[in-house]
Structure formats: C-alpha cells, structure tokens
Design a protein around this motif. Structure first.
Motif, short mmCIF file in Angstrom:
data_model
loop_
_atom_site.label_atom_id
_atom_site.label_comp_id
_atom_site.label_asym_id
_atom_site.label_seq_id
_atom_site.Cartn_x
_atom_site.Cartn_y
_atom_site.Cartn_z
N CYS A 71 38.02 32.87 -66.48
CA CYS A 71 37.47 31.85 -67.38
C CYS A 71 38.46 31.65 -68.53
CB CYS A 71 36.11 32.32 -67.89
SG CYS A 71 35.29 31.15 -68.95
N LEU A 76 35.13 28.80 -71.75
CA LEU A 76 34.19 29.59 -72.53
C LEU A 76 33.69 28.81 -73.74
CD1 LEU A 76 32.79 32.33 -72.84
CD2 LEU A 76 34.78 33.07 -74.17
N MET A 112 27.97 36.31 -75.53
CA MET A 112 29.23 36.24 -74.76
C MET A 112 30.13 37.43 -75.07
SD MET A 112 29.26 33.89 -72.65
CE MET A 112 28.12 32.60 -72.26
N ASN A 116 31.18 40.65 -72.19
CA ASN A 116 32.55 40.96 -71.78
C ASN A 116 32.79 42.41 -71.78
OD1 ASN A 116 33.28 38.36 -71.29
ND2 ASN A 116 34.08 38.03 -73.33
#
Length: 116
Positions: A71, A76, A112, A116
C-alpha cells in the motif's frame, strides 16, 4: 439570494458551514498524515488515480502470477479520508461539529497506526 425563502437560505448556510469544517479538517489531516507516515504533500493531494483496468484486475484468477502489492502513501491517505467521509455520512451529528469531526479523523489515523 435576497429573494429566496428563509428555509433555503438556512440550508445554504448549513452547507457552507459543513464545507468550512471539512476543509479545515482536511488541512489538519494532511499535516498530521505527513508527520506520522511521511510523504510529499503535493503528491498526496494531487496524485494521479488513473489506473488501467485489465482483465486481471477485474478477475484476479486470470492472473497466474498474482502478486501482493504494498500500500503506497497515496493509497493509505485516500483510504483514511474515504473511511472518514463514510463515517460522517453514517453519523450525521458530527457533520457540523468541528471537534467531533477532528476526533473521528484521529480515530481512523490511530487505527491505521495500530494495524501496522
């Protein structure tokens, strides 16, 4: 606009107010996103989203070498903003509230980061 009824003028004022809130949030979002994830502000805002659709994108089973792509910052960036916009339509009470809108955006940014 002077000849319009009061109800239409009030609706126009509400739309203008909601737009001002969204533009303020967008400016703050861009700065926060760059601080957290990096990237170039110009590339994030004005990125080219012209993707060529091939039969492999329509039906991935046609592709024998199915690769996973990472991504990018632009993907994102647009994903977080799209989720934020969708959440604002689901919860319309946050449309005219600057603080609630900003907290909603920060929530998606934190989500987000944690994923990760």
């Amino acid at each position: 606009m002077a000849n319009l009824p009061d109800s239409i003028r009030s609706k126009i004022d509400q739309v203008e107010h909601a737009f001002n809130i969204s533009s303020t949030i967008f400016e703050k979002y861009t700065k926060i996103f760059i601080e957290i994830f990096g990237g170039n502000q110009y590339k994030l805002i004005y990125s080219d989203y012209q993707y060529k659709r091939t039969s492999n994108q329509i039906n991935p089973k046609l592709n024998t070498k199915n690769k996973l792509h990472k991504c990018s910052h632009q993907d994102l960036y647009s994903l977080i903003w799209t989720i934020y916009a969708l959440a604002k339509t689901i919860y319309p009470s946050t449309i005219n509230d600057l603080i609630a809108s900003f907290h909603l955006l920060l929530l998606f940014l934190l989500f987000m980061i944690m994923s990760n």
